[in-house]
Motif scaffolding. Structure first.
Motif, PDB file in Angstrom:
ATOM      1  N   MET A   1       0.843  -1.183   0.000  1.00  0.00           N
ATOM      2  CA  MET A   1       0.000   0.000   0.000  1.00  0.00           C
ATOM      3  C   MET A   1       0.882   1.238   0.000  1.00  0.00           C
ATOM      4  N   VAL A   2       0.663   2.138  -0.981  1.00  0.00           N
ATOM      5  CA  VAL A   2       1.421   3.378  -1.050  1.00  0.00           C
ATOM      6  C   VAL A   2       0.445   4.543  -1.182  1.00  0.00           C
ATOM      7  N   THR A   3       0.792   5.686  -0.590  1.00  0.00           N
ATOM      8  CA  THR A   3      -0.094   6.847  -0.678  1.00  0.00           C
ATOM      9  C   THR A   3      -0.090   7.439  -2.083  1.00  0.00           C
ATOM     10  N   LEU A   4       1.081   7.431  -2.737  1.00  0.00           N
ATOM     11  CA  LEU A   4       1.226   8.070  -4.039  1.00  0.00           C
ATOM     12  C   LEU A   4       1.787   7.082  -5.052  1.00  0.00           C
ATOM     13  N   GLU A   5       1.320   7.189  -6.271  1.00  0.00           N
ATOM     14  CA  GLU A   5       1.774   6.325  -7.354  1.00  0.00           C
ATOM     15  C   GLU A   5       3.295   6.232  -7.408  1.00  0.00           C
ATOM     16  N   PRO A   6       3.866   5.047  -7.466  1.00  0.00           N
ATOM     17  CA  PRO A   6       5.325   4.904  -7.579  1.00  0.00           C
ATOM     18  C   PRO A   6       5.834   5.623  -8.832  1.00  0.00           C
ATOM     19  N   ALA A  26       3.833  -8.552  -6.048  1.00  0.00           N
ATOM     20  CA  ALA A  26       2.795  -9.034  -6.959  1.00  0.00           C
ATOM     21  C   ALA A  26       1.561  -8.139  -6.985  1.00  0.00           C
ATOM     22  N   ARG A  27       1.335  -7.364  -5.913  1.00  0.00           N
ATOM     23  CA  ARG A  27       0.139  -6.524  -5.838  1.00  0.00           C
ATOM     24  C   ARG A  27       0.491  -5.199  -5.195  1.00  0.00           C
ATOM     25  N   VAL A  28       0.022  -4.112  -5.792  1.00  0.00           N
ATOM     26  CA  VAL A  28       0.294  -2.776  -5.272  1.00  0.00           C
ATOM     27  C   VAL A  28      -1.015  -2.007  -5.156  1.00  0.00           C
ATOM     28  N   LEU A  29      -1.292  -1.469  -3.967  1.00  0.00           N
ATOM     29  CA  LEU A  29      -2.463  -0.641  -3.720  1.00  0.00           C
ATOM     30  C   LEU A  29      -2.010   0.813  -3.685  1.00  0.00           C
ATOM     31  N   ILE A  55      -6.162   1.206  -7.596  1.00  0.00           N
ATOM     32  CA  ILE A  55      -6.012   2.645  -7.387  1.00  0.00           C
ATOM     33  C   ILE A  55      -7.235   3.198  -6.662  1.00  0.00           C
ATOM     34  N   GLY A  56      -6.994   4.077  -5.681  1.00  0.00           N
ATOM     35  CA  GLY A  56      -8.087   4.786  -5.016  1.00  0.00           C
ATOM     36  C   GLY A  56      -8.364   4.360  -3.595  1.00  0.00           C
ATOM     37  N   ASP A  60      -8.941   9.660   0.280  1.00  0.00           N
ATOM     38  CA  ASP A  60      -9.169  10.865   1.083  1.00  0.00           C
ATOM     39  C   ASP A  60      -8.128  11.005   2.189  1.00  0.00           C
ATOM     40  N   SER A  61      -7.783   9.886   2.812  1.00  0.00           N
ATOM     41  CA  SER A  61      -6.756   9.925   3.856  1.00  0.00           C
ATOM     42  C   SER A  61      -5.408  10.325   3.273  1.00  0.00           C
ATOM     43  N   ALA A  62      -5.104   9.828   2.084  1.00  0.00           N
ATOM     44  CA  ALA A  62      -3.840  10.172   1.436  1.00  0.00           C
ATOM     45  C   ALA A  62      -3.796  11.653   1.089  1.00  0.00           C
TER      46      ALA A  62
END
Length: 227
Positions: A1-6, A26-29, A55-56, A60-62
Motif C-alpha cells: 500500500m502506497v499513498t502516491l503512485e510509484p 505481486a500486488r500494489v495498492l 487505485i483509489g 481521502d486519507s492520502a
C-alpha cells in the motif's frame, strides 16, 4: 500500500516502480495517482509488467497526508501553517523557541519572529534543496513564490501576530496550530488579540499537559479566487 503512485522516472533516485518490480511485489495498492507523473506513469508500467494494481484505496486519507504538497502544486506557493501561542486572556502570542522546535520537523521551512528562514527538515526524495530568497515578510506573496521556486512546499509561520496578519489579509495562511492554557477562556474576534479568528475552522483539539493543542483550517479568499 502506497499513498502516491510509484514514480516512473530516474531523478535523484532510481524509479520506485522498478524497485517494486525488482523486489517481486505481486500486488500494489495506490491511494492517489501522481499528478506529476512522467510518460505513462508508474501504475501503468507496473500493470504492464503483470503486477496487480488497485487505485483509489484510502484516497481521502492520502490527500490529508499529502495536503501541503498537493496544495503547492495547485497554487504555486507553499502550504502555510501559522504557529502561535495563546495567553490566559485569549491573546495570540509569538510561538516560543520550544514550540518552534517541537513542530520544526513537520515542515520544509520555518519563518521566525525575526524574519529569519531556516530549514525544517532535510530535502527528501525527488526534491532539491530550497534557495532562501533575500526578501522580507513585508512581501508575503513574493516571498512564498520565491520559496516555492526554490523547492519549498510547506512553511511554518512562527512570526508575531502582527506579521502573521499580513499573510492572513492576503489570503496566504492555510492552517494554524496553536497552544492555549488549560482551562482557557475561548474568545472569537477579528483583531490582533484573538484565540480563534472568525475565518478559522477547528479541526482537532488535544490536551497536552497544562495546555491544549488546537489545529484549524483557515477559510479565507485566496488571491486569484473568483468572486
Amino acid at each position: 500500500m502506497v499513498t502516491l503512485e510509484p514514480c516512473n522516472h530516474h531523478g535523484r533516485t532510481p524509479p520506485c516502480r522498478q524497485a517494486l518490480l525488482d523486489a517481486g511485489i505481486a500486488r500494489v495498492l495506490i491511494a492517489l495517482i501522481d499528478p506529476t507523473s512522467r510518460e505513462e506513469g508508474g501504475a501503468a508500467r507496473l500493470a504492464a509488467a503483470g503486477v496487480d494494481v488497485e487505485i483509489g484505496l484510502l484516497a481521502d486519507s492520502a490527500r490529508t497526508v499529502l495536503r501541503p504538497w498537493l496544495h503547492s502544486l495547485d497554487t504555486g506557493r507553499p502550504y502555510v501553517t501559522w504557529l502561535y501561542e495563546v495567553d490566559a486572556e485569549g491573546r495570540a502570542l509569538t510561538a516560543s523557541e520550544t514550540m518552534r522546535t517541537l513542530y520544526r520537523t513537520t515542515t520544509d521551512v520555518v519563518l521566525d519572529e525575526a524574519g529569519h528562514l531556516s530549514e525544517g527538515v532535510s530535502a527528501g526524495h525527488g526534491k532539491d534543496a530550497f534557495a532562501i530568497p533575500a526578501m522580507t515578510v513585508d512581501e508575503p506573496a513574493q516571498l512564498l513564490a520565491a520559496l516555492h521556486e526554490g523547492g519549498t512546499r510547506s512553511l511554518l509561520l512562527a512570526t508575531s501576530p502582527r506579521t502573521a496578519q499580513r499573510f492572513l489579509e492576503a489570503g496566504l495562511i492555510d492552517a494554524t496550530t496553536f497552544h492555549v492554557p488549560h482551562p482557557a477562556r475561548p474568545t472569537t474576534n477579528t483583531g490582533e488579540a484573538a484565540l480563534v479568528y472568525d475565518a478559522f475552522v477547528i479541526d482537532r483539539v488535544e490536551r497536552h499537559g497544562d495546555h491544549l493543542r488546537c489545529d484549524t483550517t483557515v477559510l479565507l479568499p485566496r488571491i486569484g479566487d473568483q468572486t
